[in-house]
Design an enzyme around this catalytic site. Structure first.
Site, PDB file in Angstrom:
ATOM      1  N   LYS A 181      -3.848  -0.367  -6.891  1.00 38.53           N
ATOM      2  CA  LYS A 181      -4.934   0.178  -6.211  1.00 38.53           C
ATOM      3  C   LYS A 181      -4.450   1.659  -6.489  1.00 38.53           C
ATOM      4  CE  LYS A 181      -5.921   1.290  -1.231  1.00 38.53           C
ATOM      5  NZ  LYS A 181      -6.031   0.923   0.025  1.00 38.53           N
ATOM      6  N   ASP A 214       0.944  -1.169   0.244  1.00 35.86           N
ATOM      7  CA  ASP A 214      -0.003   0.059   0.074  1.00 35.86           C
ATOM      8  C   ASP A 214       0.679   1.081   0.175  1.00 35.86           C
ATOM      9  OD1 ASP A 214      -2.302   1.898   1.208  1.00 35.86           O
ATOM     10  OD2 ASP A 214      -3.176   0.281   0.210  1.00 35.86           O
ATOM     11  N   ASP A 215       0.459   2.079   0.665  1.00 39.80           N
ATOM     12  CA  ASP A 215       1.112   3.560   0.870  1.00 39.80           C
ATOM     13  C   ASP A 215       2.621   3.588   1.128  1.00 39.80           C
ATOM     14  OD1 ASP A 215       1.705   6.049   0.275  1.00 39.80           O
ATOM     15  OD2 ASP A 215      -0.141   6.957   1.236  1.00 39.80           O
ATOM     16  N   ASP A 250      -5.454   5.043  -5.593  1.00 38.51           N
ATOM     17  CA  ASP A 250      -6.090   5.924  -4.334  1.00 38.51           C
ATOM     18  C   ASP A 250      -6.537   7.326  -5.002  1.00 38.51           C
ATOM     19  OD1 ASP A 250      -7.283   6.495  -2.058  1.00 38.51           O
ATOM     20  OD2 ASP A 250      -5.252   6.024  -1.086  1.00 38.51           O
ATOM     21  N   ASP A 273     -12.384   4.144   5.317  1.00 41.04           N
ATOM     22  CA  ASP A 273     -11.163   3.075   5.600  1.00 41.04           C
ATOM     23  C   ASP A 273     -11.517   2.550   6.940  1.00 41.04           C
ATOM     24  OD1 ASP A 273      -9.880   4.550   3.781  1.00 41.04           O
ATOM     25  OD2 ASP A 273      -8.131   5.076   4.966  1.00 41.04           O
ATOM     26  N   SER A 287     -10.209   3.816  -6.074  1.00 40.34           N
ATOM     27  CA  SER A 287     -10.784   4.353  -4.749  1.00 40.34           C
ATOM     28  C   SER A 287     -11.724   5.338  -5.199  1.00 40.34           C
ATOM     29  CB  SER A 287      -9.486   4.834  -3.862  1.00 40.34           C
ATOM     30  OG  SER A 287      -8.767   3.853  -3.650  1.00 40.34           O
ATOM     31  N   ARG A 301     -13.522   0.818  -3.690  1.00 36.89           N
ATOM     32  CA  ARG A 301     -13.529   1.076  -2.658  1.00 36.89           C
ATOM     33  C   ARG A 301     -14.651   2.157  -2.535  1.00 36.89           C
ATOM     34  NH1 ARG A 301     -10.113   1.854   1.357  1.00 36.89           N
ATOM     35  NH2 ARG A 301     -11.555   2.886   2.324  1.00 36.89           N
TER      36      ARG A 301
HETATM   37  C1  GLA Z   1      -6.291   6.265   2.019  1.00 37.47           C
HETATM   38  C2  GLA Z   1      -6.981   4.643   1.688  1.00 37.47           C
HETATM   39  C3  GLA Z   1      -6.280   3.530   2.450  1.00 37.47           C
HETATM   40  C4  GLA Z   1      -4.870   3.688   2.230  1.00 37.47           C
HETATM   41  C5  GLA Z   1      -4.275   5.055   2.919  1.00 37.47           C
HETATM   42  C6  GLA Z   1      -2.818   5.002   2.473  1.00 37.47           C
HETATM   43  O1  GLA Z   1      -6.723   6.553   3.168  1.00 37.47           O
HETATM   44  O2  GLA Z   1      -8.463   4.750   1.712  1.00 37.47           O
HETATM   45  O3  GLA Z   1      -6.906   2.595   2.115  1.00 37.47           O
HETATM   46  O4  GLA Z   1      -4.501   3.337   1.084  1.00 37.47           O
HETATM   47  O5  GLA Z   1      -5.190   5.997   2.097  1.00 37.47           O
HETATM   48  O6  GLA Z   1      -2.372   6.389   2.742  1.00 37.47           O
END
Ligand code: GLA
Length: 415
Positions: A156, A79-80, A158, A219, A190, A215
């Site tokens: 993914k 992820d991030d 975002d 979160d 997202s 999404r």
């Molecule tokens: C957003 C996304 C999360 C995650 C964070 C990472 O909040 O919805 O799922 O990926 O960013 O910073």
């Protein structure tokens, strides 16, 4: 003359805009770093838990050695906070050199050698939500090409730090760019989560054409309250969301937090059961190195996974909200089978809920019931009254197989 031309143009548009990667005919399953490991980049003081290639290799080892992969948990998703703060001299994203010294391509190879897949994360705006370099409109092509070159399997995208107009261009453009690489890359958008998740701002028919999953809502956090809020939103809006889902296109209520700190065992079963009813992607975000056997048993429950992975891909719905705070959920499955979940919102004691399959709209006949968590079986007629005992914040999950329908129905051709 004009009409055929229009048709040709529409067809061309159709082919270029559609994400025809053939992927994710059933909801994707795997592991995703975010909820459990967030943006921990402190590899000096917290080497076991920081976002680094070691963490993803560790999870890949667990997935391939502890029976997860065989059940379908094959994606290992970054992820991030994976990237360097700067692009390289060619303008390409690059992994943080200290935390990912081998680079992403090598990490993808590690996954592929084990029959797993690698997912990566980016953001449609100037920056990711965690403040790392984003993939705004002018970087979409180069980043899609980079991910393909690295042999990444899922992406993914975002939505922090971009406005609605940019998103409207960016999400379809990325779909096209991923397609154009020729590599099959699952695409998680997202976008709807940033537009409130509902029409008219969100166009689910279009999303289904360009993304494999999306999404819709906020979160998930490591708490039962967070799971409940998500359940409330998804089933509260089920009439909008159910038609959006199907093979290759899924609503994503966010990660499974089973195995973390916030849920009791009953609540863990509830999350797993309700995610299966929703035909939700099953991305665990937990520590597979230290997970308890009870949490593992829930996540590795074959019957619940089979229900989640049903090939028809019809998202289930809430069919009853009783005054007693018992709710009933139902999902139609292939071969005329179905799944039921009895869920208790009570906080006092196990509740003995009495009903019959007839009352739950089952057609006349006999059904073979299997309890998904105890594996006990029983046979019920539609008219038979039965009692299920549902623990506070817990579920009873059943799968039903029709064993006989009343002859009158067969004659009417309803079978
Ligand atoms: C957003 C996304 C999360 C995650 C964070 C990472 O909040 O919805 O799922 O990926 O960013 O910073």
């Amino acid at each position: 003359m004009r009409f055929p031309l229009l048709l040709v143009v529409t067809c061309l548009l159709g082919t270029t805009l559609t994400l025809d990667n053939g992927l994710m005919r059933t909801p994707p399953m795997g592991w995703l770093a975010w909820e459990r490991f967030r943006c921990d980049i402190d590899c000096k003081d917290d080497p076991q838990n920081c976002i680094s290639e070691n963490l993803f290799r560790d999870m890949a080892d667990r997935l391939s050695e502890d029976g997860w992969r065989e059940l379908g948990y094959v994606y290992v998703n970054i992820d991030d906070c994976w990237s360097s703060m700067n692009r390289d001299e060619h303008g390409r994203l690059q992994a943080d050199p200290m935390r990912f010294p081998g680079g992403i391509k090598k990490l993808a190879g590690y996954m592929h050698d084990r029959g797993l897949k690698l997912g990566i994360y980016g953001d449609m705006g100037t920056h990711t939500c965690g403040g790392y370099p984003g993939t705004p409109l002018d970087k979409i092509e180069i980043d899609a090409e980079t991910f393909a070159e690295w042999e990444v399997d899922m992406f993914k995208y975002d939505g922090c730090y971009s406005n609605a107009t940019e998103k409207e261009k960016g999400y379809p453009l990325m779909s096209k760019a991923l397609n154009a690489t020729g590599r099959q890359i699952g695409y998680s958008c997202s976008w709807p989560a940033y537009q409130g998740g509902l029409p008219p701002k969100v166009n689910y028919a279009m999303l289904g054409e360009i993304c494999n999953l999306w999404r819709n809502y906020v979160d998930i956090q490591d708490s039962w309250g967070s799971v409940l809020a998500i359940v409330d939103w998804f089933f509260g809006n089920q009439d909008v969301l159910i038609p959006a889902a199907g093979p290759g296109r899924w609503n994503d209520p966010d990660m499974l937090i089973v195995g973390d700190f916030g849920l009791s065992l009953d609540q863990s079963r509830s999350q797993m059961a309700l995610w299966a009813i929703m035909a939700a992607p099953l991305f665990m975000s937990n520590d597979l190195r230290t997970i308890s056997s009870s949490a593992r048993n829930i996540l590795q429950n074959k019957m619940v996974i089979i229900i989640n992975q049903d090939p028809l891909g019809i998202q289930g719905r809430r069919i009853l909200q009783e005054k007693s705070k018992i709710e009933v959920f139902w999902r139609p499955l292939s071969n005329n089978n179905s799944a039921l979940v009895f869920f208790s919102r009570r906080t006092d004691m196990p509740y003995r809920y009495q009903t019959s399959l007839g009352k739950l709209n089952y057609t006349m006949g006999s059904y073979r019931i299997t309890d998904a968590f105890t594996y006990k079986t029983l046979t019920l007629k539609d008219t038979t009254n039965f009692v299920v005992s549902v623990n506070p914040t817990g579920v009873v999950m059943w799968s039903e197989r029709v064993i006989m329908r009343k002859r009158i129905q067969v004659q009417e051709g309803h079978d």
